[in-house]
Design an enzyme around this catalytic site. Structure first.
Site, mmCIF file in Angstrom:
data_model
loop_
_atom_site.group_PDB
_atom_site.id
_atom_site.type_symbol
_atom_site.label_atom_id
_atom_site.label_comp_id
_atom_site.label_asym_id
_atom_site.label_seq_id
_atom_site.Cartn_x
_atom_site.Cartn_y
_atom_site.Cartn_z
ATOM 1 N N GLU A 259 5.491 -1.623 1.298
ATOM 2 C CA GLU A 259 4.040 -1.653 1.133
ATOM 3 C C GLU A 259 3.651 -1.601 -0.341
ATOM 4 O OE1 GLU A 259 2.138 1.795 2.822
ATOM 5 O OE2 GLU A 259 0.197 0.790 2.923
ATOM 6 N N GLU B 225 -0.569 3.806 12.231
ATOM 7 C CA GLU B 225 -1.513 2.783 11.791
ATOM 8 C C GLU B 225 -1.356 1.564 12.700
ATOM 9 O OE1 GLU B 225 -2.534 3.226 7.979
ATOM 10 O OE2 GLU B 225 -4.091 1.724 8.128
HETATM 11 C C1 BGC Z 1 -3.062 -0.585 5.606
HETATM 12 C C2 BGC Z 1 -3.160 -1.852 4.821
HETATM 13 C C3 BGC Z 1 -4.580 -2.265 4.841
HETATM 14 C C4 BGC Z 1 -5.308 -1.201 4.093
HETATM 15 C C5 BGC Z 1 -6.702 -1.441 3.732
HETATM 16 C C6 BGC Z 1 -3.823 0.449 4.862
HETATM 17 O O1 BGC Z 1 -3.726 1.703 5.368
HETATM 18 O O2 BGC Z 1 -1.778 -0.221 5.868
HETATM 19 O O3 BGC Z 1 -2.162 -2.697 4.861
HETATM 20 O O4 BGC Z 1 -4.848 -3.541 4.452
HETATM 21 O O5 BGC Z 1 -5.139 0.066 4.670
HETATM 22 O O6 BGC Z 1 -6.748 -1.160 2.446
#
Ligand code: BGC
Length: 902
Positions: free
Chosen positions: A756, A493
């Protein structure tokens, strides 16, 4: 001399807090000179850059009453006190930040040396500062003779090729040598066997379809008379490697290099060595490299003297010249990614025969430096992970499509040291295979990298769990501020998610000086805006998706925050056109000012716990908030008609919000903590409903056993809103809660960064869904703002902390807390201790600022300063007693206040 304040014995983590001393010299000093936020920047594009300095003085209540800036074209002239570029003359002003250069027009390569002096509050001039400098980059396209080149001629284009050029310098005396260099991809440049600069993963990430940032290095010390070699390794990086979970070769297929070495001689002549078809290319020992995959290096393929002039490269293939004229070249005016520190392993285990697992004790971001000795051809495999599985092996499922594996093939013949150059991993554990016997700890060293923003804040208190939380927040920032603000550093990501960036920005500004870093990123944000005005979800924009409430709003919230923290009006001026387009986009995608349409991927209060806040409510709340900020931004830059227009729009949205979502008793649709936090924070309620809504918020927290339930969106506002509404006790209860869901839950379970998810791992269920379970995401750590601004009580009362509010929130559960913040005006610090209703509050206020200090006290008579009645203290003026607080105005200096609290 700095004064060291001794903390009580239970201050296990903070041995001392350094504050400025009072008394002594009456001399005003100008220090810490910055240009465009940076110390001696090179390669500026701004021809009217902004200058800042910090005033220091030993006397209380110090103020700058005037300043004088001298800017000269050579250091020699500074000594002669002549400003051939600019002499501001004596300017009667107390401004010491964001002073715009108004001297002679500056041109490409211009070197500017400057110094400043200030007049103190009595009109006495201080000494001149130490000199500082800045240097202009290449402003015009015809300043560049270099051509973009690549190594497409080589068979393996995915690896990191070597590009090189031999050249001869005559013996003329060199007076200046600069390397202007960048890449579509990543480069590491070397001259005559030595590394140029200390940047890692340069250049920083941008939308390469629109612009690329170049770096400028002073390379005079690397050149020599006779034969020289300039060499660069080139890699895919963000340009042509894997980015996110779907992007491969998103911006281009083959990386390219642009370099221009300029050498100026004492006799007035100069020459340039530039990238062109005369450069040679060859494969390097790096056989594969990618952010997600990792890096492979075969030491047996090393070429002797590859970065020296003595290598005969005549048989090498020729570089290919490429036309990339449409990409704008801009100087990199921000701190680069650098190696920040090294970490030694804390433990080594062997969960499977031959798999040695090194625990670094800290979830970190960077690479491992490997030190081994093995026969030629031995393959060392390094696998990285944030967590261990229950059997002690590394847990890699949550890395998804980012294998994060490095390989090193030994060349044999003794100790070999290697560290990857063009990848990075998020990890605490490293599994090494290929070793023949139990390794010593020295085999692995963690090399921490990050955008090298200067640390500006420290917070410690009597609860070691909170200190660990602050450490986790700071490590989260360090590991995710890599070139751009990212969401996470480990899985496939690592994107510039806008929502994450905006919820965390207020915390980030306390921890580090992020002004230059985020100013650059905001250009990426504007670059990503769609023609319809929708801000993207991620910046640089690699998804062509956008318009999400709280994510897109980063395009407004972040410039505003930089204005508040650094007094930066120019950032508002620069971004207002994009912000206004966003507001008009929101207006068009609403019905009667309710944001009920086209909210993109609509993440809502992302990762909340069983508390779904209506998404149209979140959309409308952010529509109102962004509109309000745009109105205030217009006002700040003097666009008063637009300020009035958007203020009216804000009032209209507020009315629509109340009508649609708020019951007469203050209950808000959804009845979630997030809904109340947003409505209260964004000023969306009529005054009479505020206390009622706050009570609903508190009731919900209590009903959940004093637990929070918000996700990314509501979380940063919870504690400030509770405190603002007179419910600081509840804020303290939430902060000190350690059962799930809470901030301290992960701390209790050995976290060294912010997770997270609130339940990334639980004793009952183990790991959460590996499809989305990072252990280094800073968003939920956005409570860090409250540690400094709430408990520490340090907040700006006006932009740039020119006036300061000191209102520490003292509550049950902590006996002392210490906060330090190096603002753009200088260091602000507080230290409070509470025992048996007796409060001790030490405050340090920088020169040339004024603070309002709120002292918890039953009455004025109970307040003393350094043992004397506070009213009589020099620099302190009693303003009023309101309830259980006494308010004082304080000029600069250190104050030691004591009071009795009811
Ligand atoms: C990310 C987040 C991001 C989100 C959107 C995720 O996969 O890691 O931090 O804001 O997607 O919902």
């Amino acid at each position: 001399m700095p004064l060291t304040i001794k903390l009580p014995l239970d201050c296990v983590l903070a041995s001392s807090v350094v504050l400025m001393a009072t008394g002594g010299f009456a001399e005003i000093k100008t220090d810490n000179l910055r240009c465009e936020y940076l110390k001696n920047p090179v390669g500026l594009d701004a021809v009217s850059p902004r200058l800042s300095w910090i005033i220091t003085s030993k006397q209380r209540g110090e103020k700058q009453t005037a300043y004088q800036i001298l800017v000269v074209s050579s250091e020699k002239l500074l000594g002669e006190d002549q400003g051939d570029l600019w002499d501001s003359g004596k300017v009667a002003s107390d401004e010491s930040i964001q002073i715009v250069y108004e001297g002679r027009p500056l041109s490409s390569r211009q070197e500017c040396f400057w110094k400043v002096r200030a007049w103190d509050r009595d009109g006495q001039p201080g000494h001149w500062s130490q000199p500082a400098r800045w240097e202009i980059g290449l402003l015009k396209s015809d300043d560049w003779n270099a051509h973009w080149i690549d190594a497409a001629a080589l068979p393996v284009s995915s690896a990191a090729p070597v590009l090189r050029k031999r050249f001869t310098l005559t013996g003329r005396k060199i007076v200046r040598a600069r390397l202007y260099v960048t890449a579509l991809g990543l480069y590491e440049a070397r001259i005559n066997g030595q590394r140029v600069g200390d940047h890692v993963l340069a250049p920083d990430w941008t939308d390469y379809r629109k612009r690329v940032r170049y770096q400028v290095y002073d390379v005079m010390g690397l050149l020599k008379k006779g034969d020289n070699a300039i060499v660069a390794l080139l890699a895919n990086g963000w340009y042509s490697g894997h980015i996110g979970n779907h992007g491969y070769q998103f911006f281009g297929k083959v990386p390219a290099l642009l370099a221009q070495l300029e050498v100026a001689y004492a006799d007035g002549t100069s020459e340039r060595i530039v990238t062109d078809e005369s450069w040679k290319v060859h494969a390097s020992p790096i056989t594969s490299t990618d952010f997600m995959q990792g890096e492979d290096y075969d030491a047996r393929r090393e070429l002797k003297h590859w970065d020296m002039a003595r290598l005969d490269d005549r048989q090498w293939a020729a570089a290919t010249v490429r036309d990339e004229r449409s990409v704008a070249l801009e100087g990199q005016v921000m701190e680069p990614v650098r190696q920040i520190c090294e970490i030694k392993p804390k433990a080594i285990t062997e969960p499977k025969p031959g798999s040695w697992t090194f625990d670094l004790g800290q979830n970190m971001v960077g690479v491992v430096r490997l030190k081994v000795s093995a026969p030629a051809g031995t393959v060392m495999t390094l696998r990285h992970a944030e967590m261990l599985d229950s059997d002690g092996t590394i847990y890699t499922k949550n890395l998804r499509g980012a294998p994060s594996v490095d390989h090193y093939v030994c060349k044999g013949g003794g100790t070999e040291i290697w560290q990857p150059r063009f990848t990075f991993h998020g990890f605490r554990y490293v599994e090494v295979t290929g070793l023949s016997k139990k390794p010593p700890p020295s085999v692995v060293t963690g090399i921490v990298i990050g955008s090298d923003t200067r640390r500006t804040g420290e917070f410690t208190c009597s609860d070691s769990r909170i200190n660990q939380l602050q450490s986790n927040i700071h490590w989260g920032q360090r590991g995710n501020y890599i070139s751009i603000p990212t969401d996470c550093p480990q899985r496939d990501e690592r994107l510039g998610w806008m929502g994450d960036a905006q919820v965390f920005i207020r915390t980030a500004t306390y921890n580090a000086d992020v002004a230059a870093f985020l100013s650059k990123w905001l250009t990426d944000v504007d670059d990503g805006q769609s023609p319809t005005g929708s801000f993207s979800d991620v910046s640089p924009n690699t998804q062509d998706a956008g318009g999400v409430p709280a994510w897109g709003d980063a395009g407004v919230i972040c410039p505003w925050t930089l204005y508040e923290v650094y007094g930066d009006r120019r950032i508002l001026e620069r971004h207002l056109p994009a912000e206004i387009k966003w507001i008009e986009y929101l207006r068009t995608h609403s019905t009667e000012l309710i944001r009920d349409k086209d909210r993109g991927a609509d993440y809502g209060d992302w990762l909340s716990i069983g508390a779904d806040t209506p998404k149209d409510l979140i959309g409308t709340a952010y529509f109102a908030y962004s509109t309000h900020l745009v109105a205030r931004s217009c006002k700040a830059v003097g666009r008063l008609d637009e300020a009035a227009k958007y203020e009216q729009l804000f009032q209209d949205i507020k009315a629509a919000f109340t009508k649609r979502y708020v019951a007469p008793d203050g209950c808000i649709q959804g009845d979630t903590q997030c809904a109340y936090a947003l409505a209260l924070m964004f000023d969306l309620l009529p005054d009479d409903l505020r206390p009622k809504a706050a009570q609903y918020l508190q009731d919900d927290i209590e009903a959940k056993g004093w637990h929070l339930s918000t996700g990314f969106v509501g979380v940063s506002y919870l504690l400030p809103v509770l405190t603002q509404e007179g419910k600081a006790d509840t804020a303290y209860r939430l902060l000190l809660q350690d059962t799930y869901p809470s901030w301290l839950f992960s701390v209790k379970h050995d976290a060294t960064t912010i997770w997270e998810r609130w339940d990334g791992w639980t004793p009952e269920k183990g790991f959460q869904d590996p499809g989305m379970n990072s252990f280094n995401h800073y968003s939920l750590g956005s409570c860090g703002e409250y540690l400094f601004g709430g408990i520490g009580g340090i907040r700006p009362a006006s932009p740039g902390f020119k006036t300061i509010s000191i209102e520490p929130v003292i509550g049950d559960g902590l006996t002392w807390a210490s906060a330090r913040y190096d603002s753009i005006h200088g260091q602000i610090a507080t230290l409070w201790k509470m025992r048996n209703k007796k409060l001790s509050l030490e405050v340090s206020i920088p020169a040339n600022t004024v603070a309002t200090i709120r002292v918890p006290a039953k009455n004025l008579e109970s307040v003393t300063e350094s043992g004397k009645p506070a009213e009589k203290a020099e620099g302190l003026k009693f303003i009023s007693q309101k309830g259980s607080f006494a308010f004082f105005e304080a000029g600069s200096g250190n104050y030691h206040l004591s009071s009795t609290v009811e």
